[in-house]
Structure formats: C-alpha cells, structure tokens
Motif scaffolding. Structure first.
Motif, PDB file in Angstrom:
ATOM      1  N   SER A 143       0.923  -1.384   0.391  1.00  0.00           N
ATOM      2  CA  SER A 143       0.203   0.028   0.044  1.00  0.00           C
ATOM      3  C   SER A 143       1.026   1.567   0.027  1.00  0.00           C
ATOM      4  N   ASP A 144       2.159   1.141   1.124  1.00  0.00           N
ATOM      5  CA  ASP A 144       3.032   2.102   0.593  1.00  0.00           C
ATOM      6  C   ASP A 144       3.567   2.512  -0.749  1.00  0.00           C
ATOM      7  N   ASP A 145       3.880   1.406  -1.510  1.00  0.00           N
ATOM      8  CA  ASP A 145       4.082   2.257  -2.907  1.00  0.00           C
ATOM      9  C   ASP A 145       2.923   2.579  -3.293  1.00  0.00           C
ATOM     10  N   ILE A 146       1.700   2.029  -4.069  1.00  0.00           N
ATOM     11  CA  ILE A 146       0.430   2.884  -4.513  1.00  0.00           C
ATOM     12  C   ILE A 146       0.532   4.720  -3.696  1.00  0.00           C
ATOM     13  N   HIS A 147       0.362   4.598  -2.534  1.00  0.00           N
ATOM     14  CA  HIS A 147       0.259   5.548  -1.956  1.00  0.00           C
ATOM     15  C   HIS A 147       1.350   6.932  -2.494  1.00  0.00           C
ATOM     16  N   ALA A 148       2.381   5.907  -2.583  1.00  0.00           N
ATOM     17  CA  ALA A 148       3.990   7.032  -3.274  1.00  0.00           C
ATOM     18  C   ALA A 148       3.928   7.270  -4.994  1.00  0.00           C
ATOM     19  N   CYS A 149       3.279   5.978  -5.419  1.00  0.00           N
ATOM     20  CA  CYS A 149       2.955   6.950  -6.530  1.00  0.00           C
ATOM     21  C   CYS A 149       1.620   7.836  -6.900  1.00  0.00           C
ATOM     22  N   VAL A 159       0.703   6.928 -14.718  1.00  0.00           N
ATOM     23  CA  VAL A 159      -0.736   6.684 -14.780  1.00  0.00           C
ATOM     24  C   VAL A 159      -0.317   4.704 -15.236  1.00  0.00           C
ATOM     25  N   VAL A 160       0.435   4.039 -16.183  1.00  0.00           N
ATOM     26  CA  VAL A 160       0.639   2.698 -16.429  1.00  0.00           C
ATOM     27  C   VAL A 160       1.119   2.499 -15.252  1.00  0.00           C
ATOM     28  N   GLU A 161       2.148   2.641 -14.302  1.00  0.00           N
ATOM     29  CA  GLU A 161       2.242   2.247 -12.506  1.00  0.00           C
ATOM     30  C   GLU A 161       1.987   1.944 -12.170  1.00  0.00           C
ATOM     31  N   LEU A 162       1.159   2.672 -11.841  1.00  0.00           N
ATOM     32  CA  LEU A 162       0.190   3.078 -10.576  1.00  0.00           C
ATOM     33  C   LEU A 162      -0.830   1.692 -11.267  1.00  0.00           C
ATOM     34  N   ALA A 163      -1.518   1.554 -12.329  1.00  0.00           N
ATOM     35  CA  ALA A 163      -2.483   0.601 -13.198  1.00  0.00           C
ATOM     36  C   ALA A 163      -1.561  -0.775 -12.794  1.00  0.00           C
ATOM     37  N   SER A 164      -0.280  -1.143 -12.618  1.00  0.00           N
ATOM     38  CA  SER A 164       0.433  -1.995 -12.303  1.00  0.00           C
ATOM     39  C   SER A 164       0.367  -2.591 -11.303  1.00  0.00           C
TER      40      SER A 164
END
Length: 413
Positions: A86-92, A125-130
């Motif tokens: 979840s930290d990776d998603i939050h940072a993105c 956006v592409v990274e967040l979707a992944s």
C-alpha cells in the motif's frame, strides 16, 4: 540497415541478464546487489559492465548492480509474497498529483516543459495500474498461499489479522481513486483520457470488487480460526481433567449438565432505546407506536384504577362512554391550537399541569405525537408539530426530546 532492423537498446542488457541470472540473483539476495571481485567473477563482471547493468565501486572493489536491475529481479522473486504494497500505491498517487500540479503551472505559463510532465503523468498512470493489479487482484491468493505453509494455529490467526490490517490500508489507498480524481486526469489531455479509460478505470473497478470480496473472506477465515482455537482449548482442558482423574484414580462420570444453578442465570443489562425523531422517514412508525401506546395505556388505566367511573347509557343502538382524562386533554389541546391565532405556540410541557391528563409527562408528550399523526389529514396545513430536542452524545444521529410544540400555521393569501 533501416530503422525497423535496428537492435533494441535493451536487447544486449536483457541477454546478459538472462545468461548470468544465477550470479545476479545471488548477489541481490546475499550481498545487497554487490558482486565481489574474484577470478571466477572477473569475466562475468566485464560482460555485465559492458551491457551497462552496473558500475565498479573503487572504494569497496566490488561491482554494484543498478537499482533498476535489483528492482526488476526482486519483483519476480517477491511475486506471491505478502508485502507492504500500500505504501508503493500511496507514493505513486502522490507523484501523480505532484506532476499534475506542476504540469498545470507550466501550461498556464506556456512553458515547453509542460509536455515533459504530461508524459511523466502518463508513465505514472501505467505504473499505478500495474501496482493496483499486482497488489489488489492477487491479495487474497497471496494470503492463502502464505497461510498454507503455517501450521501453528495462533500464528495463523496473527498472520490473518495482519493481512486484514494490510487490506484496510489497500482499501484506503484505492478509495482515493474516485471518479472525480480520474476525471481530473482525463481533462488534462486526450491521450490521458484514453489511457485512464483503457488502463486505470478497469483496474480500479476490479480492485474495489476484489477487495470487498477479500474482506469477507479474511473475516470468515479469522472467525473459523478462532473457533478452531476455542475447540482446541476446550479439548485441551477436557484432556487435562481426564488425565488428572486417571492419574489420581478418581472414578467420576462427567456430565454436560453438571454446574451449579448460579451459572444458569444471566443478569439483565439495563438499556434504554431512543427513537430517531429527527429522521422523517421514521415519523410514521413513531406516530403509530405512540397512538398504539396511548390506546393500550388508556385501556389498562381504566381497568386498574378503581376510582374511574363509567357512565353508560344504553339505548337500542347507542352506547355512550365517558372520555378518559388523557383523551379529553389531547382533544382540548389540539382544538385550542387549531382555533388560535397564526404563529401562536402551544407547548406540551406548559399545558401538562393545566390539562391534567393523569399520565406521566413522557407519555403525555408521546401521546401528542401519536394523536397528531393519527389526525394528520385534519391537521394538514393548519398546524405544525416539532420537537425541542438535544443530540445524544453516545448515539450519533439520535435525539432526546424535551418538549413537543404545536404552532398554528399562517394562512397563505
């Protein structure tokens, strides 16, 4: 040689990475991505360096793999494990919002750098979707795989509860990606609009469905594990008792119903419920309850009070019964309100002593509400009823009524 036949810039690096993946994987797992110089590694280091996969650190005399290589290899090694994603998603998400703010500033100033930030937003956006796809859609399967290798029941419960906490973190992060948030991205350019609709929106919708279903599964798993734990504890207790009786040669037949009578009694918990009179959808129900309570109270009081006398004049078809004090007070109260001047208030507490309905104050106020509900067609647009109330501190959305106020409505000319 034309452009279509040119070798891709990453082809050589990928080929070298695949050839020496064992050495690279060992260096990442055991030495934080550093390959120590040795005769056996000398030729490998030369190939890795030529392919641009790292650099030579002179101080430690070691070959350091680039962080992109470390992340790439670690991604496949960690696939299937539970991690704090979840930290990776939050940072993105934070990076996207920061880039959007910078892009809008550059576009207002008509700066050429605006195009750079727009491209960066697309990549994020592409990274967040992944990230969402990896961490949300496979979360339940990751939990199941991790629990399958744990045999200790208490550890299973602990790990499952930790997974539920991680699930809450994921839900909180995904909840930020509202339709309004996505619309803001799509409004920046046609390219981003297509990208969000094709790549991000489907993943966000799938994540919301998957996380909702996974939450139920994890909670059911925790309940089942705790139930199993209770059964184990009970079985352990029974085994201990039987072992104690057997070791001490005590002959006794244990029965399920053996227990003092005191254990079969449960003390009543005093609770008071308050109707939500501020919710208009419940006024019909409250009114019906009030009217029914008034009817029951009247019927009971006429039976229990010996000093209440009935004068019944029976004729051929008519039976006349004297009104109760409560019914008479209610009719007088509303008749006076209907005949008063516009804007005049009739307060239930003020009229309680004067009308003497011979019931408790709380029941009198409730009867006013019930009577008004039963006669609402007669009272419609003539009088209005509202409550003087305070909000209860421990029951959010509920109110405690102190007084009922009836007001004559002003005529509309």
């Amino acid at each position: 040689m034309n452009e279509a036949q040119k070798e891709h810039p990453a082809a050589k690096a990928c080929s070298t990475l695949a050839t020496h993946i064992e050495v690279i994987g060992t260096a990442i797992n055991n030495n934080h991505g550093a390959i120590e110089f040795s005769p056996e590694h000398e030729s490998i280091i030369k190939r890795l360096n030529k392919a641009g996969l790292g650099y030579i650190e002179t101080d430690t005399e070691a070959y350091i793999l680039h962080s992109t290589v470390v992340r790439f290899v670690s991604h496949f090694e960690k696939k299937g494990r539970i991690r704090n994603s979840s930290d990776d998603i939050h940072a993105c998400i934070n990076q996207i919002e920061s880039c959007v703010e910078t892009y809008q500033f550059a576009r207002q100033k008509s700066l050429p750098e605006a195009r750079h930030y727009l491209i960066q937003i697309s990549e994020l956006v592409v990274e967040l979707a992944s990230l969402l796809h990896e961490n949300c859609l496979y979360f339940s399967s990751m939990v199941a795989e991790h629990l399958s290798v744990i045999s200790d029941l208490q550890l299973k419960i602990h790990v499952t509860e930790q997974a539920l906490k991680e699930h809450r973190h994921l839900r909180n992060k995904v909840s930020v990606l509202t339709p309004d948030w996505q619309d803001q991205l799509m409004s920046l350019s046609k390219e981003l609009e297509r990208l969000v609709k094709r790549r991000l929106q489907p993943v966000v919708n799938a994540c919301n469905r998957e996380l909702l279903q996974t939450a139920h599964q994890i909670k059911e798993q925790i309940t089942a594990l705790k139930k199993e734990q209770q059964i184990q504890q009970r079985n352990t207790l029974i085994d201990s008792v039987h072992r104690y009786l057997s070791d001490n040669k005590i002959g006794i037949q244990l029965e399920v119903a053996i227990a003092p009578d005191i254990f079969k009694h449960v003390a009543t918990i005093p609770l008071i419920g308050y109707g939500n009179v501020n919710q208009y959808s419940q006024l019909d129900i409250l009114g019906e309850l009030g009217a029914k309570a008034a009817e029951n109270r009247h019927s009971k009081s006429t039976i229990q009070l010996a000093d209440v006398e009935k004068t019944i004049d029976q004729t051929d078809d008519i039976e006349i019964v004297d009104q109760s004090p409560l019914q008479a007070a209610l009719e007088y109260f509303f008749e006076a309100a209907l005949q008063s001047d516009a804007g005049v208030e009739w307060r239930g507490i003020d009229c309680f002593e004067k009308l003497q309905p011979e019931v408790e104050l709380e029941f009198w106020l409730m009867s006013l509400v019930g009577y008004h509900h039963v006669n609402q067609k007669t009272h419609e647009q003539k009088i209005t009823l509202h409550m003087e109330e305070i909000q209860l501190p421990y029951f959010d959305g509920n109110f405690l009524v102190h007084d009922v106020i009836v007001t004559k409505s002003r005529e509309i000319v």
